[in-house]
Scaffold this motif. Structure first.
Motif, PDB file in Angstrom:
ATOM      1  N   THR A  99      -8.173   1.738   1.662  1.00  0.00           N
ATOM      2  CA  THR A  99      -8.001   1.938   0.229  1.00  0.00           C
ATOM      3  C   THR A  99      -6.923   2.993  -0.021  1.00  0.00           C
ATOM      4  O   THR A  99      -6.749   3.923   0.771  1.00  0.00           O
ATOM      5  N   VAL A 100      -6.217   2.825  -1.130  1.00  0.00           N
ATOM      6  CA  VAL A 100      -5.158   3.766  -1.496  1.00  0.00           C
ATOM      7  C   VAL A 100      -5.621   4.735  -2.570  1.00  0.00           C
ATOM      8  O   VAL A 100      -5.015   5.784  -2.759  1.00  0.00           O
TER       9      VAL A 100
ATOM     10  N   GLY B 135      -2.799   6.887  -4.580  1.00  0.00           N
ATOM     11  CA  GLY B 135      -1.900   5.958  -3.893  1.00  0.00           C
ATOM     12  C   GLY B 135      -1.315   4.939  -4.849  1.00  0.00           C
ATOM     13  O   GLY B 135      -0.126   4.589  -4.749  1.00  0.00           O
TER      14      GLY B 135
ATOM     15  N   VAL C 261       2.747   4.391  -5.559  1.00  0.00           N
ATOM     16  CA  VAL C 261       3.417   3.092  -5.433  1.00  0.00           C
ATOM     17  C   VAL C 261       4.029   2.681  -6.767  1.00  0.00           C
ATOM     18  O   VAL C 261       5.173   2.212  -6.809  1.00  0.00           O
TER      19      VAL C 261
ATOM     20  N   CYS D 197      -0.934  -3.731  -5.654  1.00  0.00           N
ATOM     21  CA  CYS D 197      -1.175  -2.487  -4.930  1.00  0.00           C
ATOM     22  C   CYS D 197      -2.664  -2.244  -4.770  1.00  0.00           C
ATOM     23  O   CYS D 197      -3.410  -2.234  -5.736  1.00  0.00           O
TER      24      CYS D 197
ATOM     25  N   LYS E 130       0.819  -1.213   0.000  1.00  0.00           N
ATOM     26  CA  LYS E 130       0.000   0.000   0.000  1.00  0.00           C
ATOM     27  C   LYS E 130       0.853   1.262   0.000  1.00  0.00           C
ATOM     28  O   LYS E 130       0.344   2.341  -0.248  1.00  0.00           O
ATOM     29  N   THR E 131       2.139   1.116   0.326  1.00  0.00           N
ATOM     30  CA  THR E 131       2.995   2.284   0.475  1.00  0.00           C
ATOM     31  C   THR E 131       4.257   2.146  -0.376  1.00  0.00           C
ATOM     32  O   THR E 131       4.632   1.037  -0.772  1.00  0.00           O
TER      33      THR E 131
END
Length: 176
Positions: free
Chosen positions: A106-107, A111, A115, A92, A74-75
């Motif tokens: 959620t990203v 996000g 990533v 991801c 996620k990061t």
């Protein structure tokens, strides 16, 4: 990728062995979700692990250099660690909310972009993706975003073939 999260080990292994036969007959790799023991026992092509599972470097040690290893990230930090640990790709997400994982952070598209830009590995977007939003996901235009993974987009529907056809058409249009 097989997602039999709640199956008993013996039952899961039997299903995985059946899936291996089908996948091999069609030239499709089979990755097992989370369960390195099942992947080893059925000689699957690889495994996908999450952040709370066995770390990718341990999975690599157990499976060897020729199996596929995916890691959920996620990061940007998790993506970097997946690279260091010897993963082959990252998943991801969740990009959007999904019914397959309760309380899943959620990203979003932003996000996913972060990533992808930070990752040295191919990325597959996961979480809440279906034929109505797959074009937006693939349309972010980042070269290492290689595709989407879906579960409920197909299996929560009345006709898997119809949903798969719609998703395929959306993805072909988005990537041409």
């Amino acid at each position: 990728m097989n997602r039999e999260k709640d199956a008993k080990t013996r039952d899961f292994l039997e299903v995985a062995k059946s899936c291996i036969k089908i996948c091999r007959a069609h030239g499709v790799p089979l990755l097992i979700n989370d369960r390195i023991d099942i992947a080893l026992a059925c000689n699957a092509d690889g495994v996908h692990v999450g952040q709370s599972d066995i770390p990718a470097h341990e999975v690599r040690r157990l499976l060897g250099p020729n199996k596929i290893i995916g890691v959920s990230c996620k990061t940007t930090e998790q993506a970097e660690q997946a690279w260091i640990d010897g993963a082959d790709y990252i998943g991801c997400g969740g990009v959007y909310p999904t019914n397959t994982k309760a309380n899943n952070l959620t990203v979003g598209i932003d996000g996913l972009k972060r990533v992808c830009l930070a990752s040295k590995l191919p990325v597959v977007a996961i979480g809440g993706i279906n034929h109505t939003n797959a074009a937006a996901v693939m349309g972010i235009g980042i070269p290492n975003l290689k595709g989407v993974a879906v579960v409920s987009a197909l299996f929560d529907r009345q006709c898997v073939l119809e949903e798969a056809s719609k998703l395929h058409a959306t993805l072909v249009e988005a990537t041409t």
